[in-house]
Design a protein around this motif. Structure first.
Motif, mmCIF file in Angstrom:
data_model
loop_
_atom_site.group_PDB
_atom_site.id
_atom_site.type_symbol
_atom_site.label_atom_id
_atom_site.label_comp_id
_atom_site.label_asym_id
_atom_site.label_seq_id
_atom_site.Cartn_x
_atom_site.Cartn_y
_atom_site.Cartn_z
ATOM 1 N N GLU A 170 0.835 -1.198 0.000
ATOM 2 C CA GLU A 170 0.000 0.000 0.000
ATOM 3 C C GLU A 170 0.874 1.255 0.000
ATOM 4 O OE1 GLU A 170 -3.792 1.839 2.483
ATOM 5 O OE2 GLU A 170 -2.789 0.057 3.247
ATOM 6 N N PHE A 171 1.933 1.195 0.798
ATOM 7 C CA PHE A 171 2.849 2.331 0.889
ATOM 8 C C PHE A 171 3.486 2.618 -0.465
ATOM 9 C CE2 PHE A 171 7.075 4.080 1.498
ATOM 10 C CZ PHE A 171 6.849 5.133 2.368
ATOM 11 N N VAL A 172 3.940 1.554 -1.136
ATOM 12 C CA VAL A 172 4.630 1.722 -2.422
ATOM 13 C C VAL A 172 3.692 2.362 -3.449
ATOM 14 C CG1 VAL A 172 5.590 0.440 -4.382
ATOM 15 C CG2 VAL A 172 6.318 -0.112 -2.071
ATOM 16 N N VAL A 173 2.483 1.824 -3.540
ATOM 17 C CA VAL A 173 1.533 2.343 -4.540
ATOM 18 C C VAL A 173 1.249 3.823 -4.279
ATOM 19 C CG1 VAL A 173 -0.834 2.171 -5.383
ATOM 20 C CG2 VAL A 173 0.499 0.097 -5.007
ATOM 21 N N LEU A 174 0.924 4.116 -3.006
ATOM 22 C CA LEU A 174 0.567 5.498 -2.672
ATOM 23 C C LEU A 174 1.764 6.445 -2.795
ATOM 24 C CD1 LEU A 174 -1.787 5.349 0.429
ATOM 25 C CD2 LEU A 174 -2.150 6.642 -1.664
ATOM 26 N N GLN A 175 2.845 6.038 -2.162
ATOM 27 C CA GLN A 175 3.999 6.941 -2.097
ATOM 28 C C GLN A 175 4.573 7.221 -3.471
ATOM 29 O OE1 GLN A 175 7.480 6.546 -2.447
ATOM 30 N NE2 GLN A 175 8.404 7.951 -0.967
ATOM 31 N N VAL A 176 4.751 6.165 -4.261
ATOM 32 C CA VAL A 176 5.389 6.354 -5.562
ATOM 33 C C VAL A 176 4.488 7.168 -6.495
ATOM 34 C CG1 VAL A 176 6.308 5.178 -7.605
ATOM 35 C CG2 VAL A 176 6.793 4.282 -5.339
ATOM 36 N N SER A 177 3.189 6.836 -6.521
ATOM 37 C CA SER A 177 2.315 7.563 -7.450
ATOM 38 C C SER A 177 2.171 9.030 -7.034
ATOM 39 C CB SER A 177 0.948 6.883 -7.555
ATOM 40 O OG SER A 177 0.424 6.696 -6.276
ATOM 41 N N LEU A 178 1.960 9.254 -5.733
ATOM 42 C CA LEU A 178 1.819 10.643 -5.281
ATOM 43 C C LEU A 178 3.123 11.423 -5.475
ATOM 44 C CD1 LEU A 178 -0.286 10.216 -2.012
ATOM 45 C CD2 LEU A 178 -1.015 11.238 -4.161
ATOM 46 N N MET A 179 4.217 10.758 -5.176
ATOM 47 C CA MET A 179 5.499 11.461 -5.316
ATOM 48 C C MET A 179 5.782 11.806 -6.770
ATOM 49 S SD MET A 179 9.096 10.532 -3.651
ATOM 50 C CE MET A 179 9.391 9.185 -4.751
ATOM 51 N N LEU A 180 5.424 10.906 -7.659
ATOM 52 C CA LEU A 180 5.635 11.166 -9.079
ATOM 53 C C LEU A 180 4.812 12.379 -9.526
ATOM 54 C CD1 LEU A 180 7.058 10.137 -11.611
ATOM 55 C CD2 LEU A 180 5.074 8.717 -12.073
ATOM 56 N N VAL A 181 3.556 12.390 -9.089
ATOM 57 C CA VAL A 181 2.670 13.501 -9.482
ATOM 58 C C VAL A 181 3.204 14.820 -8.922
ATOM 59 C CG1 VAL A 181 0.350 14.465 -9.161
ATOM 60 C CG2 VAL A 181 0.626 12.052 -9.721
ATOM 61 N N PHE A 182 3.516 14.819 -7.615
ATOM 62 C CA PHE A 182 3.985 16.066 -6.989
ATOM 63 C C PHE A 182 5.333 16.509 -7.565
ATOM 64 C CE2 PHE A 182 1.178 14.803 -3.296
ATOM 65 C CZ PHE A 182 0.196 15.746 -3.596
ATOM 66 N N SER A 183 6.217 15.541 -7.804
ATOM 67 C CA SER A 183 7.533 15.894 -8.374
ATOM 68 C C SER A 183 7.354 16.497 -9.758
ATOM 69 C CB SER A 183 8.423 14.655 -8.492
ATOM 70 O OG SER A 183 8.611 14.068 -7.263
ATOM 71 N N LEU A 184 6.443 15.916 -10.525
ATOM 72 C CA LEU A 184 6.216 16.399 -11.889
ATOM 73 C C LEU A 184 5.648 17.824 -11.871
ATOM 74 C CD1 LEU A 184 6.377 15.601 -14.843
ATOM 75 C CD2 LEU A 184 4.088 14.638 -14.683
ATOM 76 N N ILE A 185 4.651 18.022 -11.005
ATOM 77 C CA ILE A 185 4.054 19.365 -10.912
ATOM 78 C C ILE A 185 5.114 20.371 -10.474
ATOM 79 C CG2 ILE A 185 2.372 20.781 -9.631
ATOM 80 C CD1 ILE A 185 0.599 18.228 -9.498
ATOM 81 N N THR A 186 5.872 19.987 -9.444
ATOM 82 C CA THR A 186 6.908 20.893 -8.934
ATOM 83 C C THR A 186 7.940 21.196 -10.015
ATOM 84 O OG1 THR A 186 6.617 19.753 -6.843
ATOM 85 C CG2 THR A 186 8.436 21.286 -6.975
#
Lengths: 340, 426
Positions: A120-136
């Motif tokens: 659960e951590f991997v799915v959430l963390q990686v997807s959210l981090m990818l989105v936030f990193s991309l936006i940033t």
């Protein structure tokens, strides 16, 4: 009184030094010539990679072999000679479940809690981090005021030790922490952020994203800057709307960087340990116990140390990482071929 | 310069140097891995310096390290053959295979049996083992420590001798509500702390045949109460639930006035005096009761000698020095600890404590008299730590709502059986 010429003295010393240096540098010549003659057919390369291979063998390969051996042994003794051989018993014990979706039905329930928590951590963390990193990265790639400052600010947490990151956030989130102090000052009731299983889990995801996002933002930013400006100019001449430009130009050309972020993020997320260990210790209950912490607890922290079980769990983890990496690499190669 | 000296002087000087060098080379080095609850390591260092003055051929190095390092690193170092000569440990079961039997090296092993008999068993592998492996640096007893100031402010009397755990919980909650203190009570996150109240409620832990099933009616009664108190706000949930993993004490919560009653033990006395002092009035209560007993848990730490030492004779000599009544008594006074020496337990040691400290020490001593034989047996069991750890892990899961109490009981039984099986594999 004689006055010596400093230039002459210096050049003399330089000559002596030069000869010495040359002599030292020429020392390997004879043995190398001999090696070249003795090792034909390009086998000389082994001589150069040998020392590195030796270090790799001792510190990386040998521990892997030892890990395999320990996974087939039982008991609590540390030395391999004192450990009885139990074969696949440790793997069987870890995988013994009536229903893999319900950790409570498994013999090693903590292992399965750790598996599902990690998934659960991997799915959430990686997807959210990818989105936030991309936006940033997209924002920081634009010409905004204070761009340099913001780039530094987003990267700053990456420089912090994971333990420091966890301690900072523990200070913020504990019951008497900064966040609850702000709530109380605002007339709100304090919240037990780390006492509730779901919120504690959510905070581990958040803290992990906060700590690592800067690094991935930097990779994406470099990818964005490598996209040729003339493509955007052509799109502007065609009056393409911004979202279409992003979807049709930015994203496809950024895909190699996105894949790098995915691979690294995924591997790092599966290996999550230090920040969470300090922040929650795996609690409440085992709500934030992830796979590496399970391995650590089983092998090193528990008073009855089951090294064999820990080794077996670590090999299963290694297997998962290997599969994920191969999938990602295949994906990257596919993308590379398409572009090529 | 040597050339200017007379030949005889030169030869003498050389001989002295050589002999001195040999003497230095022959000096026995003893390394002690030590952790402090209060000031145990510095106090031992003072005594070691005195010992070294009388025994110049023995050099003692005391390495002070955190409790967790002793717990996690020392057994690994010992297994790798790289451990210290002596370590201060509280979990003897982990170091049993590496312990050195001091009996042949002691001047008077019978004295050790007489003076430290009841606690020597804690370091032994089983009932058939008669070795002497170390010296207890203290005897501890768990008991409730009370913030009397909060009780006075609330107008609630501190529960008297004979009060049950229910009385204590109700009083603590009443105080917390009246004084707007966040919580009434906290216990250290430790299975040993839980065991005293459980035994008082009738938990037996051991059965005649085979391995202990741990969970019985007495145990269940206490576990159910503990979960309820955590969930209804009587107890500070933070201590047991917010942190996973192992031991965590609740001293800071007590010292900062966030709880009214704190179940810990006599080893906290130095900290209570130093950290709280007269910040608020604190007292030690009588051991709370249940239907079966009014017991806390005994415990303590000890200096254990290890087989790997190159100087077994010197190690025994140092421990023998510490074990003598005069030195041991002085040591206990320096560290404000209860003595494990039977004779000294009967004497009134002059602890030089503050009035609050003296009263607390008297109460701890009084509580030591109500410890049940079962509590002693449990502390000395090779399976005590697996039992304690399983209790903490599984009851915490139940408090967090991750599993039911019935599931927790099944898991505790399975965890202890698993640990016993792992330990039994040779």
């Amino acid at each position: 009184m004689t006055v010596s010429n400093p230039n002459i003295a210096t050049s003399g010393a330089a000559r002596v030094f030069g000869r010495l240096y040359g002599a030292v540098m020429n020392l390997p010549e004879r043995p190398m010539r001999w090696a070249q003659a003795a090792l034909p057919d390009g086998r000389l390369g082994w001589l150069f990679v040998g020392p590195n291979l030796l270090i790799f063998g001792i510190f990386t390969f040998l521990p892997i072999v030892i890990d395999f051996y320990y996974s087939g042994t039982g008991g609590t003794n540390l030395l391999p000679t004192d450990r009885p051989w139990v074969g696949p018993e440790n793997f069987a014990s870890l995988l013994d479940c009536k229903n893999y979706l319900d950790p409570n039905s498994c013999v090693r329930d903590q292992f399965w809690y750790a598996i599902w928590n990690t998934a659960e951590f991997v799915v959430l963390q990686v997807s959210l981090m990818l989105v936030f990193s991309l936006i940033t990265a997209l924002v920081l790639n634009r010409k905004i005021i204070g761009r340099g400052f913001f780039r530094a600010a987003f990267f700053y947490p990456v420089l912090l030790s994971p333990v420091v990151v966890a301690l900072i956030w523990k200070w913020v989130l504990q019951r008497d922490g900064v966040l609850n102090a702000a709530f109380i000052a605002g007339g709100l009731d304090p919240v037990d952020w780390l006492l509730n299983a779901r919120s504690a889990f959510g905070w581990t995801v958040f803290v992990s994203i906060w700590a690592h996002m800067g690094f991935y933002t930097l990779i994406l930013l470099a990818g964005l800057q490598a996209i040729p400006a003339d493509i955007y100019e052509a799109a502007a001449m065609d009056a393409a709307p911004p979202f279409r430009v992003f979807r049709r130009i930015t994203l496809p050309l950024l895909m190699p960087s996105v894949l790098v972020v995915l691979v690294l993020g995924l591997i790092r997320a599966v290996q999550i340990f230090d920040e969470v260990y300090v922040l929650t210790g795996g609690g409440p209950g085992s709500a934030t116990t992830y796979l590496v912490e399970f391995i650590y607890n089983t092998g090193f922290s528990s008073q009855v140390r089951q090294y064999g079980l820990a080794a077996a769990a670590s090999l299963l983890l290694a297997g998962v990482l290997l599969v994920l990496t191969l999938i990602q690499l295949r994906g990257m190669r596919g993308k590379g071929d398409t572009r090529g | 310069m040597l050339a200017q000296m007379p030949l005889r002087t030169s030869v003498s000087a050389l001989a002295l140097l050589v002999l001195g060098g040999i003497a230095f080379a022959q000096a026995a080095d003893i390394r002690i891995a030590c952790y402090s609850d209060g000031n145990e390591c510095p106090a031992t260092k003072t005594l070691a310096e005195r010992f070294m003055k009388d025994n110049p051929d023995i050099h003692i190095q005391i390495d002070e390290m955190p409790y967790k390092s002793i717990l996690e690193s020392v057994p690994v170092q010992l297994a790798a053959g790289n451990g210290p000569d002596i370590a201060r440990v509280s979990d003897f079961s982990q170091v049993v295979p590496y312990q050195l039997d001091l009996t042949p090296y002691l001047k008077d092993a019978a004295y050790w049996e007489k003076a430290y008999g009841p606690v020597l068993d804690w370091m032994r592998a089983g009932p058939e083992d008669k070795g002497i492996y170390g010296l207890m640096t203290q005897l501890t007893v768990s008991a409730p420590i009370v913030n009397k100031t909060l009780f006075d402010q609330a107008g609630v009397p501190v529960p008297a001798k004979g009060a049950t755990w229910d009385d204590w919980a109700a009083a603590a909650l009443k105080v917390a509500k009246a004084t707007k203190t966040p919580f009434g009570m906290a216990w250290d996150r430790s299975g040993a702390r839980f065991a005293g109240p459980a035994i008082s409620e009738g938990a037996k832990y051991f059965y005649a045949a085979g391995h202990p099933p741990v969970v019985d009616d007495g145990y269940k009664t206490m576990a159910a109460k503990w979960v309820k108190w955590n969930q209804d706000g009587t107890v500070d949930k933070d201590v047991w639930v917010a942190t996973g993993g192992g031991y965590r004490d609740a001293f800071e919560e007590f010292a900062n006035g966030k709880i009214a009653v704190y179940l810990s033990g006599s080893w906290q006395l130095a900290r209570l005096q130093k950290q709280i002092g007269d910040g608020f009035e604190w007292v030690v209560g009588s051991a709370p009761c249940g239907p079966a007993a009014c017991t806390g848990m005994p415990g303590g730490a000890g200096f254990v000698a290890f087989k790997g030492t190159k100087s077994p004779k010197e190690v025994a000599k140092f421990l023998d020095y510490l074990a003598q009544p005069a030195v041991y008594g002085e040591w206990m006074v320096m560290t404000s600890n209860l003595p494990a020496n039977v004779e000294l337990q009967k004497q009134k040691l002059d602890y030089k404590l503050s009035p609050a400290g003296s009263a607390a020490m008297s109460m701890f001593q009084e509580n030591a008299t109500t410890l049940t034989p079962l509590a002693y047996k449990l502390q000395g069991s090779q399976l005590s730590r697996p039992m304690f750890n399983a209790t903490v892990d599984r009851i915490s899961q139940a408090i967090a709502g991750q599993i039911t109490l019935d599931q927790a009981y099944d898991r505790i039984t399975a965890d202890v059986a698993d640990a016993a099986a792992a330990k039994a594999k040779k």
